[in-house]
Design a protein around this motif. Structure first.
Motif, mmCIF file in Angstrom:
data_model
loop_
_atom_site.group_PDB
_atom_site.id
_atom_site.type_symbol
_atom_site.label_atom_id
_atom_site.label_comp_id
_atom_site.label_asym_id
_atom_site.label_seq_id
_atom_site.Cartn_x
_atom_site.Cartn_y
_atom_site.Cartn_z
ATOM 1 N N ASP A 1 18.758 41.082 31.958
ATOM 2 C CA ASP A 1 19.471 41.270 30.686
ATOM 3 C C ASP A 1 20.152 39.961 30.312
ATOM 4 O O ASP A 1 20.496 39.166 31.192
ATOM 5 C CB ASP A 1 20.509 42.393 30.764
ATOM 6 N N THR B 1 19.920 54.425 26.429
ATOM 7 C CA THR B 1 18.993 55.541 26.546
ATOM 8 C C THR B 1 19.664 56.761 27.171
ATOM 9 O O THR B 1 20.312 56.629 28.223
ATOM 10 C CB THR B 1 17.810 55.102 27.442
ATOM 11 N N ARG C 1 22.426 42.704 19.690
ATOM 12 C CA ARG C 1 21.624 42.616 20.923
ATOM 13 C C ARG C 1 20.582 43.723 20.990
ATOM 14 O O ARG C 1 19.799 43.803 21.920
ATOM 15 C CB ARG C 1 22.533 42.794 22.143
ATOM 16 N N PHE D 1 14.660 37.564 28.651
ATOM 17 C CA PHE D 1 13.424 38.018 29.284
ATOM 18 C C PHE D 1 12.221 37.175 28.849
ATOM 19 O O PHE D 1 11.285 36.983 29.618
ATOM 20 C CB PHE D 1 13.200 39.499 28.962
ATOM 21 N N THR E 1 15.021 44.708 30.172
ATOM 22 C CA THR E 1 16.263 44.630 29.385
ATOM 23 C C THR E 1 17.151 45.776 29.861
ATOM 24 O O THR E 1 17.352 46.748 29.159
ATOM 25 C CB THR E 1 15.981 44.765 27.876
HETATM 26 C C1 LIG Z 1 18.255 49.064 23.986
HETATM 27 S S1 LIG Z 1 19.256 48.260 25.183
HETATM 28 C C2 LIG Z 1 18.671 49.034 26.592
HETATM 29 C C3 LIG Z 1 19.593 49.004 27.727
HETATM 30 C C4 LIG Z 1 19.177 49.931 28.852
HETATM 31 N N1 LIG Z 1 17.872 49.576 29.375
HETATM 32 C C5 LIG Z 1 19.169 51.359 28.374
HETATM 33 O O1 LIG Z 1 18.144 51.867 28.014
HETATM 34 O O2 LIG Z 1 20.229 51.976 28.341
HETATM 35 C C6 LIG Z 1 18.596 46.692 25.138
HETATM 36 C C7 LIG Z 1 19.215 45.687 26.087
HETATM 37 O O3 LIG Z 1 18.455 44.507 25.942
HETATM 38 C C8 LIG Z 1 19.295 43.378 26.120
HETATM 39 N N2 LIG Z 1 18.572 42.271 25.527
HETATM 40 C C9 LIG Z 1 18.399 41.979 24.218
HETATM 41 N N3 LIG Z 1 17.595 40.924 24.069
HETATM 42 C C10 LIG Z 1 17.212 40.549 25.329
HETATM 43 C C11 LIG Z 1 16.368 39.522 25.835
HETATM 44 N N4 LIG Z 1 15.754 38.688 25.030
HETATM 45 N N5 LIG Z 1 16.210 39.434 27.170
HETATM 46 C C12 LIG Z 1 16.839 40.278 28.012
HETATM 47 N N6 LIG Z 1 17.663 41.267 27.589
HETATM 48 C C13 LIG Z 1 17.839 41.398 26.265
HETATM 49 C C14 LIG Z 1 20.587 43.810 25.446
HETATM 50 O O4 LIG Z 1 21.685 43.072 25.980
HETATM 51 C C15 LIG Z 1 20.646 45.309 25.822
HETATM 52 O O5 LIG Z 1 21.406 45.496 26.990
#
Ligand SMILES: C[S@@+](CC[C@H](N)C(=O)[O-])C[C@H]1O[C@@H](n2cnc3c(N)ncnc32)[C@H](O)[C@@H]1O
Length: 578
Positions: free
Chosen positions: A93, A36, A31, A120, A61
C-alpha cells in the motif's frame, strides 16, 4: 463452459473488525480507499486460497488489511504454521498509516504478513530478475477506484506502462483499477487465482474494453458475481466480484447473482448461467438472466436496426453560458434586438417535450409564455446598437470568461448545429425518447439531435418516435446506456448510435396500423401514461407485425423493468461501509 467454484467457507469470521479511517473522507477518496466489507473479503479470499495451506497470497493495495486477515485465518484453518503464514502473505500500500493498522490487526489475531509501503505500479513482477516478490498462488484485494482526471500524468503513465507490459494497451481515460488489475495478474503463477472487487463499469465503459478482451484471453475460467444492492456506502459505485483462474482463453463466463454480501457468506447464490460473450462492445446484458439475454440478442439482431442506420446522433450546441445566450422573447424585445440576430431553439431542458413531436405551434406557445426560445447567433459583422448593449451587459456579468467563450471568436457567437429531424433525450429517468422536430428550431446540449438519412426521412420522423417506445428498444437503452448520478440513464451519441430501433420494414408495417391512432397515443403520453403506450406499441409492433409470442414480449418488458429498477434503486445505498 461452466464452473462451480464459489465455495464461501464458514461463517462471518471477523465481522467485528472496525473500519479504519486514518485520514479524511476526501483524502481517502483521492487514494481510492473505500474498504471492503469483511464478508466480501472473506469470500474472495477463501475461494482464491481454496484448500492450499501453502498458498502464497498477494494483496496489491491492502489498506488496513481486511483481505490479509481473511487470508491468514484461512491458511491457519488449513493447518499452516504461524511462521509460514507471515512469509506467505504480502500486502502492498502507498499509505503508511493503513499499513500500521493492518499490522496491528494482524498482530491482534496472532498473524503476520510482509507489508511493503510502495506504489504497486513500481513493484516489479516476478518475471523480472530484480523482483522483490515471488510468483503467487492467489492475488486478492480491492483496487483503488480513482478516475483518470484525479491522478497525475506521471502516475497515469506508470500505470499504463505496467498494463502494457502485460500486453494490455489502455487509453488515457482508464480509471486506476483497470491497470492495477492487469499488473496484479502479472504476479500470478500459471494456475493461480485472481479474486478482486471491481467496479461494475468493468462491464460497460468503453475504456474497459481492452480489459474485457484481456480477461477472455488471459484466463481459463472467469466468474463474475453481481450484487443486487450497493455494497459500499460511500463509493457510490456498483461493484462486481471478479474471480478468475488458470491460463488460456475462455469463451464463456459464469455469472452469479446475489442480493448482498451476507448472502455471499450464506452461499445463497440463486442464479448461475453460462454466457456467450460478444467479441467487443459492452457486457451489460450479462446482468440479465440467460433466457432474457438470449431472446434480446436474437430479436435485436434479426428484426431491429441500429439508430445510426436511420441517421447519426449528434451533440447539441454548447454555449458556455445558457443564461446569457438562450433568451426569452421578452428579453429580446427589452433590448430591442432584431429576430435576425437569433436562431430559434428548443428551450434548455426537456420538460416541455412530453409528446411525440415538437411543432412550430408549440414553439410559438413557448415563446408567448416566456420560454427561452432564442439562441443568440448574430452575423459576426453585425453593427446592431441593441446587440452592443446586450453584449456589454454580458461583459459586466463576466460571460466572456466562461471557458467555451474563451475558445471561440467572437465570444458572443456560439456555433449552431443544423436543425435536427429528431431530438434524442439522452438523460432519462425512465427511458430515452425520440421526438419529431417539425418546429424548425435547433437544440442546445440538453438533447442530442438526429438528422435522418434521405431514404428514411419521412418514415423516421413520422413513425420512429412512437415505435421506439417498445420493450426491446427500452431494454436496449438500459444495456447500451450508463447509469449516472441519481439513477439517471445517460447515453452519449456513440451509445445512442447503437440503440436498437425497429428496422424500416417493420416500422412501415406497424405504422400502417398505428398512424391513425397517433393523436390519441400522443395525448396519452403527454398525460404521462407511457406504460399503456408501450404496451400498445408492443402489441402491434412486436406481436402483430414481428409475430413474437406474448410470453417473449412480457419477458422483454420485465427485463427492461428489472434493469430500470436496479438502476434507480442502487442509488440508495443500504449496506454500511466496513
Ligand atoms: C479500495 S482500498 C482497498 C483497501 C483494502 N484492500 C480493502 O479492501 O479494504 C484501496 C487502497 O489502495 C491504496 N492505493 C491506492 N493507490 C495505490 C497504489 N498505486 N499502490 C499501492 N496502493 C495504492 C490506498 O491507499 C487504499 O488503501
Amino acid at each position: 463452459m461452466r464452473t462451480h467454484v464459489l465455495t464461501a467457507g464458514g461463517a462471518h469470521r471477523f465481522a467485528s473488525v472496525p473500519a479504519f479511517a486514518p485520514d479524511s473522507l476526501l483524502a481517502r477518496k483521492v487514494r481510492g480507499a473505500f474498504f471492503t466489507p469483511p464478508a466480501i473479503a472473506q469470500f474472495l479470499t477463501d475461494w482464491a486460497i481454496a484448500g492450499n495451506a501453502n498458498a502464497k497470497v498477494l494483496d496489491p493495495t491492502c489498506g488496513d488489511g481486511v483481505f490479509l486477515l481473511a487470508a491468514g485465518e484461512r491458511l491457519r484453518e488449513l493447518g499452516a504454521r504461524p511462521a509460514a503464514i507471515g512469509a506467505h502473505l504480502t500486502g502492498i500500500d502507498v499509505h503508511e498509516p493503513s499499513l500500521d493498522q493492518a499490522r496491528a490487526y494482524l498482530r491482534e489475531d496472532k498473524l503476520d504478513a510482509t507489508l511493503i509501503r510502495k506504489d504497486f505500479f513500481n513493484l516489479e513482477t516476478p518475471a523480472r530478475i530484480d523482483a522483490d516478490v515471488d510468483w503467487q498462488d492467489a492475488v486478492i484485494g480491492n483496487p483503488p477506484f480513482v478516475r483518470y482526471q484525479q491522478y497525475g500524468v506521471a502516475a497515469r503513465k506508470r500505470a499504463a506502462a505496467a498494463a502494457l507490459a502485460q500486453g494490455v494497451r489502455l487509453n488515457g481515460l482508464a480509471s486506476s483499477w483497470a491497470p492495477l488489475l492487469v499488473h496484479a495478474a502479472g504476479f500470478l503463477k500459471p494456475e493461480g487465482r485472481l479474486a478482486m472487487v471491481a467496479p461494475a463499469e468493468l462491464l460497460t465503459v468503453g475504456y474497459a474494453e481492452p480489459i474485457r478482451r484481456w480477461l477472455r484471453s488471459r484466463f481459463e475460467r472467469v466468474n463474475l458475481v453481481m450484487f443486487e444492492e450497493l455494497q459500499f456506502e460511500r463509493a457510490e459505485e456498483q461493484v462486481v466480484l471478479l474471480v478468475a483462474e488458470g491460463t488460456g482463453s475462455c469463451d464463456s463466463f459464469t455469472i452469479w447473482h446475489v442480493r448482498d454480501a451476507d448472502e455471499l457468506a450464506r452461499r445463497h447464490i440463486f442464479d448461475a448461467s453460462s454466457a456467450a460473450l460478444r467479441d467487443d462492445g459492452k457486457w451489460s446484458d450479462l446482468i440479465l438472466p440467460a433466457d432474457s439475454r438470449q431472446l434480446f440478442r436474437k430479436v435485436s439482431t434479426e428484426r431491429f436496426a441500429r439508430l445510426d442506420e436511420y441517421g447519426t446522433p449528434e451533440l447539441g450546441t454548447v454555449t458556455g453560458a445558457n443564461d446569457f445566450f438562450a433568451l426569452s422573447d421578452v428579453t429580446r424585445r427589452q433590448y430591442r434586438m432584431d429576430e435576425k440576430l437569433f436562431k430559434p431553439i428548443s428551450p434548455p431542458g426537456t420538460r416541455h417535450l412530453k409528446g411525440l413531436s415538437f411543432t412550430r405551434a408549440q414553439w410559438e406557445e413557448l415563446k408567448l409564455s416566456g420560454g427561452r426560445v432564442w439562441l443568440l447567433h448574430p452575423d459576426p459583422k453585425s453593427k446592431s446598437e441593441a446587440l452592443k448593449k446586450y453584449l456589454a451587459a454580458g461583459e459586466a456579468q463576466g460571460v466572456p470568461d466562461a471557458y467555451k467563450c474563451t475558445v471561440r471568436t467572437p465570444w458572443w457567437r456560439p456555433p449552431v448545429v443544423p436543425v435536427p429531424d429528431l431530438f434524442f433525450t439522452y438523460m432519462s429517468h425512465r427511458y430515452p425518447r425520440l421526438i419529431a422536430n417539425t418546429s424548425g428550431a435547433t437544440i442546445l446540449n440538453s438533447m442530442h439531435g438526429v438528422r435522418l438519412n434521405t431514404g428514411v426521412k419521412k418514415l423516421g420522423r413520422d413513425a420512429l418516435p412512437l415505435l421506439a417506445l417498445n420493450s426491446i428498444t427500452m431494454l436496449g437503452a438500459e444495456i447500451m446506456g450508463r447509469s449516472y448520478g441519481g439513477g439517471i440513464l445517460k447515453m452519449e451519441p456513440r451509445e445512442a448510435a447503437g440503440l436498437p430501433v425497429p428496422a424500416a420494414d417493420v416500422v412501415a408495417a406497424a405504422w400502417s396500423r398505428l398512424s391513425e391512432r397517433r393523436a390519441g397515443l400522443d395525448a396519452a403520453l403527454r398525460r404521462g401514461e407511457w406504460a399503456e403506450v408501450v404496451r400498445e406499441v408492443d402489441r402491434v409492433l412486436l406481436m402483430d407485425v414481428m409475430r413474437l409470442p406474448a410470453e417473449s414480449v412480457t419477458a422483454m418488458r420485465e427485463a427492461a423493468a428489472f434493469l430500470r429498477i436496479r438502476r434507480t434503486r442502487q442509488t440508495e445505498p443500504r449496506a454500511t461501509e466496513a
